[in-house]
Structure formats: C-alpha cells, structure tokens
Design a protein around this motif. Structure first.
Motif, short mmCIF file in Angstrom:
data_model
loop_
_atom_site.label_atom_id
_atom_site.label_comp_id
_atom_site.label_asym_id
_atom_site.label_seq_id
_atom_site.Cartn_x
_atom_site.Cartn_y
_atom_site.Cartn_z
N MET A 156 11.88 17.86 -58.44
CA MET A 156 10.50 17.58 -57.78
C MET A 156 10.63 16.30 -56.81
O MET A 156 10.23 16.38 -55.71
CB MET A 156 9.35 17.54 -58.89
CG MET A 156 8.17 17.52 -57.78
SD MET A 156 6.82 17.90 -58.90
CE MET A 156 6.13 16.29 -59.29
N GLY B 144 13.27 14.63 -56.07
CA GLY B 144 14.28 14.92 -54.98
C GLY B 144 13.89 15.53 -53.63
O GLY B 144 14.31 15.24 -52.53
N ARG B 145 13.06 16.41 -53.85
CA ARG B 145 12.56 17.10 -52.86
C ARG B 145 11.53 16.52 -51.80
O ARG B 145 11.60 16.48 -50.59
CB ARG B 145 11.90 18.50 -53.28
CG ARG B 145 11.24 19.44 -52.10
CD ARG B 145 11.02 20.75 -52.54
NE ARG B 145 9.60 21.27 -51.68
CZ ARG B 145 8.78 21.77 -51.90
NH1 ARG B 145 8.13 21.59 -53.15
NH2 ARG B 145 7.93 22.29 -50.82
N ALA B 146 10.64 15.64 -52.37
CA ALA B 146 9.67 14.90 -51.71
C ALA B 146 10.70 13.69 -51.06
O ALA B 146 10.22 13.38 -50.00
CB ALA B 146 8.76 14.18 -52.65
N ASP B 147 11.47 13.02 -51.61
CA ASP B 147 12.46 12.13 -51.02
C ASP B 147 13.12 12.75 -49.63
O ASP B 147 13.00 12.12 -48.77
CB ASP B 147 13.39 11.56 -51.80
CG ASP B 147 12.73 10.71 -52.96
OD1 ASP B 147 11.65 10.04 -52.98
OD2 ASP B 147 13.41 10.25 -53.92
N ARG B 148 13.53 13.81 -49.92
CA ARG B 148 14.15 14.46 -48.54
C ARG B 148 13.26 14.82 -47.51
O ARG B 148 13.48 14.51 -46.37
CB ARG B 148 14.78 15.70 -49.06
CG ARG B 148 16.11 15.86 -49.96
CD ARG B 148 16.79 16.95 -49.90
NE ARG B 148 15.87 18.03 -50.50
CZ ARG B 148 16.11 18.28 -51.86
NH1 ARG B 148 16.85 17.46 -52.56
NH2 ARG B 148 15.33 19.23 -52.37
N GLU B 149 11.90 15.33 -47.85
CA GLU B 149 10.95 15.51 -47.00
C GLU B 149 10.31 14.23 -46.53
O GLU B 149 10.24 14.11 -45.16
CB GLU B 149 9.77 16.09 -47.68
CG GLU B 149 9.93 17.83 -48.05
CD GLU B 149 8.81 18.42 -48.61
OE1 GLU B 149 7.75 17.95 -48.68
OE2 GLU B 149 9.07 19.51 -49.01
N GLU C 176 12.15 11.45 -45.85
CA GLU C 176 13.22 11.31 -45.05
C GLU C 176 13.50 11.89 -43.56
O GLU C 176 13.42 11.22 -42.63
CB GLU C 176 14.66 11.13 -45.60
CG GLU C 176 15.05 10.15 -46.85
CD GLU C 176 16.06 10.61 -47.57
OE1 GLU C 176 16.96 11.32 -47.02
OE2 GLU C 176 16.42 9.80 -48.65
N ARG C 177 13.07 13.12 -43.75
CA ARG C 177 12.90 14.38 -42.49
C ARG C 177 11.90 13.47 -41.79
O ARG C 177 12.04 13.32 -40.64
CB ARG C 177 12.86 15.40 -43.03
CG ARG C 177 14.08 16.16 -43.28
CD ARG C 177 14.10 17.67 -43.56
NE ARG C 177 12.83 17.95 -44.58
CZ ARG C 177 12.76 18.87 -45.13
NH1 ARG C 177 13.44 20.05 -44.69
NH2 ARG C 177 11.99 19.29 -46.06
N ASP D 224 10.20 22.68 -40.51
CA ASP D 224 9.54 23.17 -41.77
C ASP D 224 8.07 22.83 -41.39
O ASP D 224 7.77 21.82 -40.73
CB ASP D 224 10.02 22.46 -42.91
CG ASP D 224 9.86 21.12 -43.16
OD1 ASP D 224 9.06 20.51 -43.80
OD2 ASP D 224 10.69 20.46 -42.10
N GLU E 239 5.46 21.92 -43.34
CA GLU E 239 4.98 20.58 -44.19
C GLU E 239 5.48 19.47 -43.35
O GLU E 239 4.39 18.50 -43.05
CB GLU E 239 5.62 20.60 -45.26
CG GLU E 239 4.97 21.62 -46.52
CD GLU E 239 5.77 21.98 -47.49
OE1 GLU E 239 7.06 21.15 -47.43
OE2 GLU E 239 5.69 22.75 -48.36
N THR E 240 6.46 19.23 -42.80
CA THR E 240 6.92 18.19 -41.83
C THR E 240 6.23 18.21 -40.62
O THR E 240 5.73 17.26 -40.06
CB THR E 240 8.30 17.90 -41.74
OG1 THR E 240 9.11 18.05 -42.92
CG2 THR E 240 8.65 16.56 -41.15
#
Length: 129
Positions: A1, A3-8, A10-11, A24, A26-27
C-alpha cells in the motif's frame, strides 16, 4: 500500500516539475488540484526591483531636498519682463485691452478685435433671464 502511494507521489512530482504527464485518473486529479492552488499570476522580479528603486528615490528626495540658492532668480534677465499693452476700441462701444509678454502685431490685434466683437454680438442676441 505504501509502495503504491510512493509511486503515485513520484509520478505527481515528475509531472509537476514538467516531466511527462501520467494518464492515470488519480494523478490527473491531483495535478488539477495543484493547478487550482497555484497563483494565477506571478510578480516579475524586474518590476519588483523598479518599484523598490522608485520608492527609495522618492524617499531620498524627501530626506535630502535640493539646496536653494540665495541668489536664485537674480541676474537671469527674467525679473524685468516688459509687457506689451495695446488698447483698441470695439465696434458698438467698448474697449479691448490686450497685454502679452510677446510683441502684439497689428494682425493679431485685428483678429482679437473681430473675435471679441463677435462674442459681444452673440451676447446681445441671447435672451436675458
């Protein structure tokens, strides 16, 4: 969970820094929210500096006024101004006195007399209240 928030995150950071915009939803929503929070205009550093310089110059002029000379205005030829004066009779009675620092020419006198005679004639035609 996390990790996904960190990736988002970063994007989103890359997109906000001018990188490629992710597709995506959300971004995109996060970018729209960030855009809504950004100021609509930015102040130009040059204009800020110009304003500061103008304010400081006015402040310094107030603190240090120009020194006045005790002999200011003397011997500059302006204190003995000769006025030219002419008197002319207007048609229908009346007198026009013309004064000027420049020389009054006969043509100029005739034009002024004609203009004043026209004004007087118009006033005579106007009904009086």
């Amino acid at each position: 969970m996390f990790g996904r928030a960190d990736r988002e995150a970063e994007r989103l950071e890359r997109a906000l820094e001018g990188g490629p915009i992710p597709h995506d939803l959300e971004t995109r929503r996060a970018m729209a929210a960030a855009g809504a929070l950004a100021p609509g205009h930015t102040r130009s550093p040059e204009r800020i500096q110009q304003t500061h310089d103008a304010m400081m110059a006015a402040f310094m002029r107030t603190l240090n006024p120009l020194a006045t000379r005790d002999d200011a205005g003397s011997d500059d030829g302006l204190e003995d101004v000769s006025l030219h004066r002419e008197e002319i009779a207007l048609p229908g009675g009346g007198e026009l006195v013309v004064s000027d620092i420049e020389e009054i020419t006969p043509d100029r006198l005739q034009n002024l007399a004609a203009a004043m005679a026209e004004v007087i004639q118009r006033r005579e035609k106007d009904p009086k209240p």
